[in-house]
Design a protein around this motif. Structure first.
Motif, PDB file in Angstrom:
ATOM      1  N   LEU A  85       7.631  14.473  18.292  1.00  0.00           N
ATOM      2  CA  LEU A  85       6.339  14.464  17.605  1.00  0.00           C
ATOM      3  C   LEU A  85       6.526  14.692  16.105  1.00  0.00           C
ATOM      4  O   LEU A  85       5.861  14.054  15.289  1.00  0.00           O
ATOM      5  CB  LEU A  85       5.416  15.526  18.194  1.00  0.00           C
ATOM      6  N   ILE A  86       7.432  15.589  15.753  1.00  0.00           N
ATOM      7  CA  ILE A  86       7.707  15.849  14.338  1.00  0.00           C
ATOM      8  C   ILE A  86       8.334  14.617  13.689  1.00  0.00           C
ATOM      9  O   ILE A  86       7.967  14.223  12.579  1.00  0.00           O
ATOM     10  CB  ILE A  86       8.599  17.096  14.185  1.00  0.00           C
ATOM     11  N   SER A  87       9.250  13.968  14.380  1.00  0.00           N
ATOM     12  CA  SER A  87       9.900  12.782  13.817  1.00  0.00           C
ATOM     13  C   SER A  87       8.955  11.584  13.731  1.00  0.00           C
ATOM     14  O   SER A  87       9.126  10.727  12.867  1.00  0.00           O
ATOM     15  CB  SER A  87      11.117  12.398  14.652  1.00  0.00           C
ATOM     16  N   LEU A  88       7.966  11.518  14.610  1.00  0.00           N
ATOM     17  CA  LEU A  88       6.999  10.419  14.558  1.00  0.00           C
ATOM     18  C   LEU A  88       6.062  10.527  13.370  1.00  0.00           C
ATOM     19  O   LEU A  88       5.495   9.538  12.934  1.00  0.00           O
ATOM     20  CB  LEU A  88       6.165  10.398  15.848  1.00  0.00           C
ATOM     21  N   THR A  89       5.888  11.728  12.845  1.00  0.00           N
ATOM     22  CA  THR A  89       5.001  11.937  11.713  1.00  0.00           C
ATOM     23  C   THR A  89       5.739  11.562  10.432  1.00  0.00           C
ATOM     24  O   THR A  89       6.792  12.130  10.140  1.00  0.00           O
ATOM     25  CB  THR A  89       4.556  13.409  11.660  1.00  0.00           C
ATOM     26  N   PRO A  90       5.219  10.619   9.653  1.00  0.00           N
ATOM     27  CA  PRO A  90       5.898  10.215   8.416  1.00  0.00           C
ATOM     28  C   PRO A  90       6.077  11.397   7.457  1.00  0.00           C
ATOM     29  O   PRO A  90       5.194  12.232   7.296  1.00  0.00           O
ATOM     30  CB  PRO A  90       4.943   9.183   7.808  1.00  0.00           C
ATOM     31  N   GLY A  91       7.237  11.473   6.861  1.00  0.00           N
ATOM     32  CA  GLY A  91       7.532  12.546   5.915  1.00  0.00           C
ATOM     33  C   GLY A  91       8.321  13.681   6.518  1.00  0.00           C
ATOM     34  O   GLY A  91       8.811  14.547   5.795  1.00  0.00           O
ATOM     35  N   THR A  92       8.472  13.707   7.833  1.00  0.00           N
ATOM     36  CA  THR A  92       9.273  14.747   8.483  1.00  0.00           C
ATOM     37  C   THR A  92      10.222  14.098   9.486  1.00  0.00           C
ATOM     38  O   THR A  92       9.910  13.058  10.061  1.00  0.00           O
ATOM     39  CB  THR A  92       8.385  15.778   9.229  1.00  0.00           C
ATOM     40  N   LEU A  93      11.362  14.735   9.673  1.00  0.00           N
ATOM     41  CA  LEU A  93      12.367  14.217  10.593  1.00  0.00           C
ATOM     42  C   LEU A  93      13.108  15.387  11.220  1.00  0.00           C
ATOM     43  O   LEU A  93      13.628  16.255  10.504  1.00  0.00           O
ATOM     44  CB  LEU A  93      13.351  13.316   9.850  1.00  0.00           C
ATOM     45  N   SER A  94      13.157  15.425  12.542  1.00  0.00           N
ATOM     46  CA  SER A  94      13.925  16.458  13.232  1.00  0.00           C
ATOM     47  C   SER A  94      15.399  16.120  13.115  1.00  0.00           C
ATOM     48  O   SER A  94      15.825  15.013  13.431  1.00  0.00           O
ATOM     49  CB  SER A  94      13.535  16.516  14.712  1.00  0.00           C
ATOM     50  N   LEU A  95      16.177  17.096  12.651  1.00  0.00           N
ATOM     51  CA  LEU A  95      17.602  16.856  12.431  1.00  0.00           C
ATOM     52  C   LEU A  95      18.471  17.373  13.566  1.00  0.00           C
ATOM     53  O   LEU A  95      19.336  16.664  14.065  1.00  0.00           O
ATOM     54  CB  LEU A  95      18.038  17.519  11.123  1.00  0.00           C
ATOM     55  N   ASP A  96      18.236  18.654  13.942  1.00  0.00           N
ATOM     56  CA  ASP A  96      19.132  19.279  14.908  1.00  0.00           C
ATOM     57  C   ASP A  96      18.445  20.474  15.538  1.00  0.00           C
ATOM     58  O   ASP A  96      17.496  21.027  14.986  1.00  0.00           O
ATOM     59  CB  ASP A  96      20.418  19.728  14.204  1.00  0.00           C
ATOM     60  N   VAL A  97      18.954  20.875  16.684  1.00  0.00           N
ATOM     61  CA  VAL A  97      18.510  22.088  17.358  1.00  0.00           C
ATOM     62  C   VAL A  97      19.698  23.030  17.387  1.00  0.00           C
ATOM     63  O   VAL A  97      20.832  22.607  17.625  1.00  0.00           O
ATOM     64  CB  VAL A  97      18.036  21.787  18.799  1.00  0.00           C
ATOM     65  N   SER A  98      19.443  24.304  17.129  1.00  0.00           N
ATOM     66  CA  SER A  98      20.535  25.281  17.141  1.00  0.00           C
ATOM     67  C   SER A  98      21.139  25.372  18.542  1.00  0.00           C
ATOM     68  O   SER A  98      20.522  24.981  19.532  1.00  0.00           O
ATOM     69  CB  SER A  98      20.029  26.652  16.691  1.00  0.00           C
ATOM     70  N   ASP A  99      22.350  25.901  18.612  1.00  0.00           N
ATOM     71  CA  ASP A  99      23.050  26.001  19.891  1.00  0.00           C
ATOM     72  C   ASP A  99      22.303  26.865  20.901  1.00  0.00           C
ATOM     73  O   ASP A  99      22.352  26.603  22.100  1.00  0.00           O
ATOM     74  CB  ASP A  99      24.464  26.558  19.680  1.00  0.00           C
ATOM     75  N   ASP A 100      21.599  27.896  20.420  1.00  0.00           N
ATOM     76  CA  ASP A 100      20.852  28.756  21.335  1.00  0.00           C
ATOM     77  C   ASP A 100      19.447  28.224  21.629  1.00  0.00           C
ATOM     78  O   ASP A 100      18.676  28.845  22.341  1.00  0.00           O
ATOM     79  CB  ASP A 100      20.762  30.184  20.787  1.00  0.00           C
ATOM     80  N   ARG A 101      19.115  27.056  21.088  1.00  0.00           N
ATOM     81  CA  ARG A 101      17.837  26.355  21.306  1.00  0.00           C
ATOM     82  C   ARG A 101      16.624  27.169  20.859  1.00  0.00           C
ATOM     83  O   ARG A 101      15.560  27.081  21.442  1.00  0.00           O
ATOM     84  CB  ARG A 101      17.678  25.957  22.767  1.00  0.00           C
ATOM     85  N   LYS A 102      16.784  27.934  19.804  1.00  0.00           N
ATOM     86  CA  LYS A 102      15.680  28.747  19.292  1.00  0.00           C
ATOM     87  C   LYS A 102      15.205  28.299  17.923  1.00  0.00           C
ATOM     88  O   LYS A 102      14.178  28.759  17.448  1.00  0.00           O
ATOM     89  CB  LYS A 102      16.086  30.220  19.243  1.00  0.00           C
TER      90      LYS A 102
END
Length: 157
Positions: free
Chosen positions: A109-126
């Motif tokens: 959802l964040i990546s679908l919104t123009p101007g934002t892009l999800s890059l990575d999730v931390s190893d502990d998924r938090k």
């Protein structure tokens, strides 16, 4: 999920029995199917909570479309105006989502919104790392993204 499948099957049965294969008739069938499922929900444990999820889903679609239009207009304005107003940067957003499916939904959802892009999730998924095109106010951006996450997670609870 069972409620959504039953609602779809009832809508398709409506279309088949009426003989009108239009999108509007399918919508009418889905509405009648939803009303039927609301009425029989107290008798079936597998339908518990389904009637409450549909209005939340419709509300989320409206919320997301509003966010999508606002983000598109902001990016389009920045592209059309000669002095660019963007201040790109990366932020770390703590996640309330815990399961793989929830994290994937929020990131998409964040990546679908123009101007934002999800890059990575931390190893502990938090923590979700996000690239933002407009990082004028980091706290406001984080607050808006947390609201989107909260509304998305409400669909599952």
């Amino acid at each position: 999920m069972t409620g959504a499948i039953w609602n779809l099957l009832l809508g398709l049965a409506w279309v088949l029995l009426s003989g009108d294969f239009s999108g509007l008739n399918l919508l009418v069938g889905l509405i009648f199917g939803y009303i039927t499922l609301v009425l029989i929900e107290p008798q079936l444990d597998s339908l518990k909570g389904y009637p409450a999820r549909v209005p939340r889903f419709i509300g989320f679609i409206g919320f997301f479309l509003k966010e999508l239009v606002q983000a598109n207009l902001r990016v389009a304005f920045d592209i059309v105006t000669p002095p660019w107003h963007m201040k790109p940067g990366v932020i770390a957003m703590p996640l309330s989502a815990r399961t793989e499916m929830e994290i994937t939904l929020v990131a998409n959802l964040i990546s679908l919104t123009p101007g934002t892009l999800s890059l990575d999730v931390s190893d502990d998924r938090k923590v979700l790392y996000i690239h933002a095109m407009f990082l004028d106010n980091e706290e406001e951006l984080r607050r808006n993204l947390k609201e989107m996450e909260h509304r998305a997670l409400e669909l599952f609870r």
